[in-house]
Design an enzyme around this catalytic site. Structure first.
Site, PDB file in Angstrom:
ATOM      1  N   LYS A 226       0.825  -1.211   0.000  1.00 25.67           N
ATOM      2  CA  LYS A 226       0.000   0.000   0.000  1.00 25.67           C
ATOM      3  C   LYS A 226       0.863   1.268   0.000  1.00 25.67           C
ATOM      4  CE  LYS A 226      -3.171   2.961   0.611  1.00 25.67           C
ATOM      5  NZ  LYS A 226      -4.333   3.245  -0.186  1.00 25.67           N
ATOM      6  N   CYS A 282      -3.716  11.195   1.046  1.00 24.34           N
ATOM      7  CA  CYS A 282      -2.898   9.969   1.019  1.00 24.34           C
ATOM      8  C   CYS A 282      -1.434  10.176   0.663  1.00 24.34           C
ATOM      9  CB  CYS A 282      -3.509   8.976   0.044  1.00 24.34           C
ATOM     10  SG  CYS A 282      -5.129   8.448   0.589  1.00 24.34           S
TER      11      CYS A 282
HETATM   12  N1  UPG Z   1      -2.122  14.186  -9.703  1.00 20.50           N
HETATM   13  C1  UPG Z   1      -1.253  14.941 -10.469  1.00 20.50           C
HETATM   14  N2  UPG Z   1      -0.782  14.415 -11.643  1.00 20.50           N
HETATM   15  C2  UPG Z   1      -1.150  13.195 -12.081  1.00 20.50           C
HETATM   16  C3  UPG Z   1      -2.061  12.435 -11.322  1.00 20.50           C
HETATM   17  C4  UPG Z   1      -2.524  12.956 -10.126  1.00 20.50           C
HETATM   18  O1  UPG Z   1      -0.874  16.054 -10.106  1.00 20.50           O
HETATM   19  O2  UPG Z   1      -0.666  12.780 -13.137  1.00 20.50           O
HETATM   20  C5  UPG Z   1      -2.585  14.698  -8.415  1.00 20.50           C
HETATM   21  C6  UPG Z   1      -4.064  14.942  -8.314  1.00 20.50           C
HETATM   22  O3  UPG Z   1      -4.397  16.230  -8.772  1.00 20.50           O
HETATM   23  C7  UPG Z   1      -4.291  14.796  -6.828  1.00 20.50           C
HETATM   24  C8  UPG Z   1      -3.263  13.776  -6.387  1.00 20.50           C
HETATM   25  O4  UPG Z   1      -2.332  13.700  -7.440  1.00 20.50           O
HETATM   26  O5  UPG Z   1      -4.023  16.007  -6.150  1.00 20.50           O
HETATM   27  C9  UPG Z   1      -3.811  12.422  -6.038  1.00 20.50           C
HETATM   28  O6  UPG Z   1      -4.743  11.984  -7.013  1.00 20.50           O
HETATM   29  P1  UPG Z   1      -5.472  10.569  -6.913  1.00 20.50           P
HETATM   30  O7  UPG Z   1      -4.466   9.497  -6.843  1.00 20.50           O
HETATM   31  O8  UPG Z   1      -6.454  10.521  -7.999  1.00 20.50           O
HETATM   32  O9  UPG Z   1      -6.239  10.756  -5.532  1.00 20.50           O
HETATM   33  P2  UPG Z   1      -6.484   9.951  -4.196  1.00 20.50           P
HETATM   34  O10 UPG Z   1      -7.944   9.843  -4.039  1.00 20.50           O
HETATM   35  O11 UPG Z   1      -5.687  10.649  -3.140  1.00 20.50           O
HETATM   36  O12 UPG Z   1      -5.937   8.443  -4.403  1.00 20.50           O
HETATM   37  C10 UPG Z   1      -4.634   8.025  -4.013  1.00 20.50           C
HETATM   38  C11 UPG Z   1      -4.242   6.778  -4.830  1.00 20.50           C
HETATM   39  C12 UPG Z   1      -5.148   5.613  -4.463  1.00 20.50           C
HETATM   40  C13 UPG Z   1      -5.101   5.406  -2.945  1.00 20.50           C
HETATM   41  C14 UPG Z   1      -5.504   6.692  -2.246  1.00 20.50           C
HETATM   42  C15 UPG Z   1      -5.482   6.591  -0.748  1.00 20.50           C
HETATM   43  O13 UPG Z   1      -4.318   7.035  -6.223  1.00 20.50           O
HETATM   44  O14 UPG Z   1      -4.729   4.443  -5.129  1.00 20.50           O
HETATM   45  O15 UPG Z   1      -5.984   4.376  -2.549  1.00 20.50           O
HETATM   46  O16 UPG Z   1      -4.605   7.729  -2.642  1.00 20.50           O
HETATM   47  O17 UPG Z   1      -4.300   5.993  -0.283  1.00 20.50           O
END
Ligand code: UPG
Length: 451
Positions: A226, A282
């Site tokens: 994780k 996260c």
């Molecule tokens: N982001 C970028 N560039 C990218 C992709 C994402 O800047 O190419 C940013 C996005 O804007 C956001 C952050 O990254 O601010 C996280 O995005 P995302 O991963 O979609 O959000 P979470 O809901 O925080 O999900 C992450 C993991 C997931 C995990 C979760 C909790 O993707 O797999 O379960 O965190 O741990």
């Protein structure tokens, strides 16, 4: 000797707990959702879902006969599988605060029955927490019997905004712990592993999707998977942002560069979107969590530290771009479009817009902020910030000296930018998410590409 589970208790009703409860009910199990917060439980009992997650209201409403919401841990006694889905917020030194996990475990301990039961950690917990949980249950559960009561780890990989699709159609299911516990969970997830369930309304199976891989492993490895997954994703984003900064200086275009490198199957194009960097609950917490785990073992983790540094530097890059054009921000009206840490959520945790608004105000600007869904939450959680909430993007942009796109909401892409920039005092747009596609009669600054 593994039993076929039928009754499930889910402790914690945040994103992970609600999603898990809805998913398992949809797969046919009887679920009891437990939370210590009586207000949340009262809302859920009335059919009100306390968080914004697309499709969740509908899913929970469709399963209301199978789910009971309560503050009473009694249901644990009857449950075959008990999921711990409580928060693990970072403490002051970056180490995850386990007080909610410990609290939940103690309450669970009091009600463990004399039947085979698997206690599963779905919260993101430091490596070693599974063993800690096992000892805690041994010490506190009057009925504890290590041949009947097994601790397991089943980390969640859902993203906010697409939580339900991520849970229903996962890339992989990670099951860590004693082989018997792992077997019970594999049976529990049988319909998911086989993809033999009917898709809930509005959350259809993606075309290319077939079924998840199942990773059976130890508690420690499951817990590590994780962290390492999130840290790697965070790293990819920071890598793209670091390269983006150099692209600007040498005249390259990050969008073309990431397309070019992403086509290498070993790299892949996902999570290489340059912009304002990551936020949310996260990535910051989990990268910090790994670093503090390393520190405990006198093992530095310089790559992760660099990923964090690059991420937070990115928030200043935007302000520097404004300063380059406006010289001073004193008395300037700046529109900030997007407050949530990413689109399709009202989650404001570690949102880049927060630091941006704070910094703009500090530099003497008047900030007008808008978000399609997060404004009511911001009113409660960001009351320490100084900004004016704009009812719509047009109001935010009118007579503004600059606009910043901080979150790539779809509705911002659909705005009539041509007309809108005409209403600004100075047509300057910092598109910090590289989302605008058209050429505008305005100065448009993006990340990692020449303006
Ligand atoms: N982001 C970028 N560039 C990218 C992709 C994402 O800047 O190419 C940013 C996005 O804007 C956001 C952050 O990254 O601010 C996280 O995005 P995302 O991963 O979609 O959000 P979470 O809901 O925080 O999900 C992450 C993991 C997931 C995990 C979760 C909790 O993707 O797999 O379960 O965190 O741990």
């Amino acid at each position: 000797r593994s039993h076929v589970p039928s009754r499930i208790a889910v402790v914690g009703t945040g994103y992970v707990g609600l999603g898990t409860a809805g998913l398992l009910a949809h797969l046919g199990y009887r679920v009891t959702g437990i939370d210590i917060d009586p207000d949340k439980i009262a809302q859920l009992q009335r059919g009100v879902v306390p968080i914004h997650e697309p499709g969740l209201d509908l899913l929970l409403a469709s399963q209301e006969d199978r789910i009971t919401w309560t503050t009473d841990y009694q249901a644990v006694a009857e449950a075959d599988v008990i999921f711990i889905c409580v928060g693990t917020p970072p403490g002051p030194d970056g180490t995850p605060d386990l007080r909610y996990v410990t609290g939940a475990a103690r309450s669970i301990a009091a009600y463990l029955g004399d039947r085979p039961q698997v206690i599963v950690n779905k919260s993101t917990v430091p490596i070693g927490t599974g063993d800690f949980l096992q000892r805690l249950l041994e010490d506190h559960a009057p009925q504890f019997d290590e041949t009947r009561h097994r601790v397991a780890s089943n980390p969640e990989f859902l993203r906010e905004g697409t939580a339900l699709a991520d849970s229903l159609y996962p890339d992989r299911i990670v099951l860590g712990g004693h082989p018997e516990a792992v077997e019970v969970l594999a049976r529990l997830y049988g319909p998911l592993i086989e993809q033999s369930f009917t898709a809930p309304q509005g959350i259809g199976r993606p075309d290319s999707y077939s079924r998840p891989a199942v990773v059976r492993t130890t508690l420690q490895s499951a817990e590590m998977i994780k962290y390492a997954a999130n840290a790697f994703l965070a790293l990819k984003i920071s890598f793209a942002n670091e390269i983006a900064g150099l692209c600007e200086r040498v005249g390259a275009d990050i969008q073309e560069v990431t397309t070019g490198i992403g086509l290498d199957g070993r790299i892949g194009h996902r999570f290489l979107q340059a912009g304002l960097g990551w936020g949310g609950s996260c990535f910051g917490k989990d990268t910090q969590g790994l670093i503090s785990a390393g520190r405990e073992h006198a093992y530095p983790m310089p790559i992760l530290q660099a990923a964090i540094d690059v991420n937070y530097r990115q928030r200043n890059v935007v302000v520097e771009k404004l300063l380059r054009h406006l010289k001073s921000l004193k008395g300037k009206r700046i529109a900030v479009l997007g407050m949530a840490f990413k689109p399709n959520t009202d989650d404001l945790r570690d949102a880049p817009a927060h630091d941006l608004i704070a910094r703009l105000h500090q530099l003497g600007a008047t900030v007008l902020a808008h978000d399609p869904v997060a404004m009511p939450r911001a009113e409660r959680e960001w009351s320490h910030l100084t900004y004016t909430a704009a009812p719509d993007p047009a109001t935010a942009l009118r007579r503004a000296d600059a606009a910043i796109i901080a979150t790539e909401w779809e509705e911002y892409a659909l705005l009539n930018w041509r007309d809108l920039v005409g209403t600004m005092r100075q047509p300057l747009v910092v598109d910090a998410r590289n989302m605008l596609r058209e050429t505008l009669p305005a100065q448009v600054e993006q990340i990692g590409r020449e303006s």
